[in-house]
Design an enzyme around this catalytic site. Structure first.
Site, PDB file in Angstrom:
ATOM      1  CB  SER A 130      -0.951   0.002   1.199  1.00  0.00           C
ATOM      2  OG  SER A 130      -0.262   0.194   2.416  1.00  0.00           O
ATOM      3  CD  GLU A 131       2.454   3.780   3.559  1.00  0.00           C
ATOM      4  OE1 GLU A 131       2.759   4.785   2.876  1.00  0.00           O
ATOM      5  OE2 GLU A 131       1.560   3.801   4.424  1.00  0.00           O
ATOM      6  CE1 TYR A 132       7.890  -0.759  -1.312  1.00  0.00           C
ATOM      7  CE2 TYR A 132       8.645  -0.150  -3.500  1.00  0.00           C
ATOM      8  CZ  TYR A 132       8.897  -0.671  -2.242  1.00  0.00           C
ATOM      9  OH  TYR A 132      10.172  -1.081  -1.937  1.00  0.00           O
TER      10      TYR A 132
END
Length: 274
Positions: A42-44
Site C-alpha cells: 500500500s505504501e508503494y
DNA sequence: TTCCGGCGTT
DNA sequence: AACGCGGGAA
C-alpha cells in the site's frame, strides 16, 4: 531555532487532531492491519498517489499476490499489468525487487528496523518510517505531505519556505508513546481535511516543487508504451512513432530509458514486457 | 489548465 | 541540491 511546546500545547494539539479523527476517520483496506507485506504494497502505491485511486489497485494486487513470496516469483510483466493505470510504473519494478530482496536476504520476513527497511529498493525515509509505525506500531517520527500540512497550518500559519528541520521536532514532541498507528492515521486524515479547507499549506514547505506539464512529456510517452504492451503484448519500434506522435529518434530514446530501468525488453525491433 | 509528492539518480 | 517519474481529479 527549535520550537518547544508546553505540555498544555501538546495535549491541546493531540486532542484537536484526535477529536477530528474520531468523527471523520477514513476507512481503507490497508488500514488497521499488521501484515508488513500489505503495508509495504500500500505504501508503494500511495507514493505520489491519492488514497481513493489506490484502493481498487490494492485490493486486486493483494488478491493476485497475497504474499511476498508470490510477488517475488511472479513475472514482472504480470506485476506491471496489475499496476496499469496507477502511474509511476517503476514503483512496480521497485516493489517486486523489494519482494525478491526480502525473500532472499530476510528469509521472506520483513525487517522491522528503519535502516534495514530503507536498504530495500523503493523504500526511502518516509516509507521505512511508515512501515515501522503502521506494521510494527513502534513510535517513530513520520513525515509526509499530509502531516506537513497539519504542522505548517497549525504552527507556521504565516511562514513560507518552511524546512522539515523545523517540523520534525514538533512531530516528535507531539508523538504519543501508545497508539502510534492511529495517531498517524489521525494526522493524515486531519491534513487531508486542512488541504480541502485551505490552500495546501504543504506548498509552503521549503522543498515543495511544482511539476512540469504532463501532456507531451516523456512521462506520458513512457506510460503510453507500457499501456500498449499490457494491452497488446508487443509493439515494434516503428509503431512507436505513431503511438507517441514523435520522431523516431525520440521514440528510441524513451524506449531505451524504459529498457535500462528493466521495465521493458527490446529484442531486435520489438518491445515486450519482462 | 492546474494540482499532486517520495524515491532513485545525477 | 535538483531533476525525472503517471495519470486522474478539480
Amino acid at each position: 531555532m527549535i520550537q518547544r511546546l508546553s505540555p498544555q500545547d501538546v495535549a491541546h494539539f493531540q486532542k484537536q487532531v484526535l477529536s477530528f479523527y474520531h468523527q471523520n476517520k477514513r476507512v481503507f483496506p490497508f488500514r488497521d492491519i499488521n501484515d508488513p507485506y500489505k503495508i509495504v504494497v500500500s505504501e508503494y502505491m500511495l507514493q505520489q498517489t491519492q488514497t481513493a485511486r489506490v484502493v481498487p489497485f490494492f485490493i486486486r494486487f493483494i488478491e493476485r499476490f497475497p504474499t511476498v513470496q508470490s510477488l517475488a516469483t511472479a513475472p514482472l510483466g504480470d506485476v506491471l499489468t496489475l499496476w496499469q493505470g496507477l502511474g509511476y510504473n517503476r514503483r512496480a519494478k521497485f516493489l517486486q525487487k523489494c519482494a525478491i530482496a526480502v525473500v532472499s536476504q530476510f528469509d521472506g520476513v520483513f525487517p522491522s528496523s528503519l535502516e534495514e527497511l530503507q536498504s530495500l529498493p523503493g523504500i526511502g525515509a518516509y516509507t521505512a518510517s511508515a512501515v515501522v509505525a503502521f506494521a510494527f506500531e513502534t513510535p517513530v517520527m513520520v513525515i509526509e505531505t499530509n502531516i506537513r500540512a497539519v504542522f505548517i497550518h497549525t504552527f507556521f500559519p504565516d511562514d513560507e519556505k518552511i524546512e522539515d528541520n523545523l517540523i520534525i521536532p514538533l512531530i516528535e514532541q507531539t508523538l504519543p508513546q501508545n497508539g502510534v498507528r492511529e495517531w498517524y492515521y489521525a494526522l493524515m486524515d486531519y491534513g487531508v481535511d486542512i488541504k480541502k479547507r485551505h490552500k495546501n499549506p504543504a506548498r509552503r514547505s521549503k522543498h515543495h516543487a511544482k511539476q512540469s506539464p504532463f501532456l507531451g512529456s516523456n512521462r506520458q510517452k513512457r506510460g503510453l508504451i507500457l499501456r500498449e504492451l499490457v494491452t497488446n503484448k508487443t509493439v515494434s519500434v516503428e509503431e512507436l512513432c505513431s503511438l507517441l506522435q514523435c520522431e523516431p529518434q525520440k521514440a528510441e530514446e524513451i524506449a531505451a530509458g524504459l529498457e535500462k530501468e528493466g521495465l521493458i525488453i527490446k529484442e531486435g525491433r520489438v518491445l515486450y514486457l519482462p
